[in-house]
Design a protein around this motif. Structure first.
Motif, short mmCIF file in Angstrom:
data_model
loop_
_atom_site.label_atom_id
_atom_site.label_comp_id
_atom_site.label_asym_id
_atom_site.label_seq_id
_atom_site.Cartn_x
_atom_site.Cartn_y
_atom_site.Cartn_z
N CYS A 108 -88.92 -7.80 43.08
CA CYS A 108 -90.15 -7.04 42.80
C CYS A 108 -91.32 -8.10 41.99
N SER A 109 -90.91 -8.52 40.88
CA SER A 109 -91.67 -9.31 39.88
C SER A 109 -92.10 -10.37 40.45
N ALA A 110 -91.10 -10.88 41.36
CA ALA A 110 -91.50 -12.31 41.91
C ALA A 110 -92.45 -12.28 42.84
N ALA A 111 -92.65 -11.02 43.69
CA ALA A 111 -93.53 -10.83 44.79
C ALA A 111 -94.80 -10.20 44.27
N CYS A 112 -94.84 -9.70 42.97
CA CYS A 112 -96.04 -8.87 42.36
C CYS A 112 -97.20 -9.78 42.17
N PRO A 113 -98.34 -9.43 42.88
CA PRO A 113 -99.61 -10.16 42.70
C PRO A 113 -100.26 -10.19 41.31
N LYS A 114 -99.50 -9.29 40.49
CA LYS A 114 -100.25 -9.23 39.26
C LYS A 114 -99.08 -9.36 38.10
N ALA A 115 -97.89 -10.16 38.51
CA ALA A 115 -97.02 -10.57 37.79
C ALA A 115 -96.46 -9.52 36.83
N ILE A 116 -96.21 -8.27 37.19
CA ILE A 116 -95.68 -7.39 36.20
C ILE A 116 -94.21 -7.65 36.04
N SER A 117 -93.92 -7.52 34.70
CA SER A 117 -92.95 -8.12 34.24
C SER A 117 -91.55 -7.18 34.45
N LEU A 118 -90.16 -7.57 34.60
CA LEU A 118 -89.29 -6.82 34.52
C LEU A 118 -88.99 -5.97 33.11
N ASP A 119 -89.71 -6.46 32.01
CA ASP A 119 -89.50 -5.68 30.94
C ASP A 119 -89.95 -4.44 30.95
N HIS A 120 -91.09 -4.19 31.79
CA HIS A 120 -91.56 -2.87 32.08
C HIS A 120 -90.58 -1.91 32.43
N ILE A 121 -89.43 -2.57 33.29
CA ILE A 121 -88.34 -1.54 33.94
C ILE A 121 -87.33 -1.08 32.81
N ALA A 122 -87.34 -2.32 31.64
CA ALA A 122 -86.33 -1.98 30.64
C ALA A 122 -87.07 -0.87 29.81
N GLN A 123 -88.28 -0.81 29.64
CA GLN A 123 -89.17 0.25 28.77
C GLN A 123 -88.67 1.42 29.57
N LEU A 124 -88.88 1.75 30.78
CA LEU A 124 -88.83 2.93 31.67
C LEU A 124 -87.53 3.43 31.15
N ASN A 125 -86.33 2.43 31.39
CA ASN A 125 -85.11 2.94 31.44
C ASN A 125 -84.94 3.50 30.03
N ARG A 126 -85.52 2.99 28.77
CA ARG A 126 -85.27 3.25 27.42
C ARG A 126 -85.89 4.67 27.20
N ASP A 127 -86.94 4.86 27.80
CA ASP A 127 -87.71 6.17 27.55
C ASP A 127 -87.06 7.21 28.39
N TYR A 128 -86.65 7.07 29.58
CA TYR A 128 -85.80 8.05 30.25
C TYR A 128 -84.51 8.61 29.95
#
Ligand code: SF4
Length: 146
Positions: A108-128
């Protein structure tokens, strides 16, 4: 190519916003925000909701998109009142829409045109995780009070 993005829009509608009174725009410096937090929020907010991450993921997961939309508020004071309600509602909607689970391929991150980082998935998981613990604590206190 035409992409049906309506499922992504429904994830946003489930919680990807802040509840704020309307009126004239406040001064940009009215609420001080540490630069590091503002930068992280802006990185997440760069997501344009194109769906390339879902298309690239072998699981058809929408985790990167949802994580970006959760993360853009998680670091800002304006996002705090609804923070845990938001993550729960958006993850619930994501699951309801039938997206696959994230197994950390990183396509996902490799294909993302905005270079959204996988770190945000870690943030989501922590918040969840925190949101579920908060709910458990409330249930325990309600049982105790009853
Ligand atoms: S590919 Fe990137 S910009 Fe597009 S929806 Fe996914 S996270 Fe957002």
């Amino acid at each position: 190519m035409i992409v049906d993005r309506s499922a992504l829009d429904r994830i946003i509608a489930a919680g990807g916003f802040i509840g704020a009174p309307t009126g004239s725009a406040p001064d940009a410096n009215a609420i001080p925000i540490p630069k590091e937090d503002a930068d992280l929020a802006m990185d997440a907010a760069a997501c344009i909701g194109c769906g390339a991450c879902v298309a690239a993921c072998p699981n058809a997961s929408a985790m990167l998109f949802t994580a970006a939309k959760v993360s853009q508020f998680a670091k800002l004071p304006q996002g705090q009142p609804e923070r845990y309600r938001r993550v729960k509602a958006m993850v619930r909607q994501m699951d309801f829409e039938g997206f696959g689970n994230c197994t950390n391929h990183g396509e996902c991150s490799a294909a993302c045109p905005k270079a959204i980082s996988l770190d945000h998935i870690a943030q989501l998981n922590r918040d969840y995780l925190k949101s579920t613990l908060r709910a458990d604590r409330r249930i325990v206190s309600e049982i105790g009070a009853g």
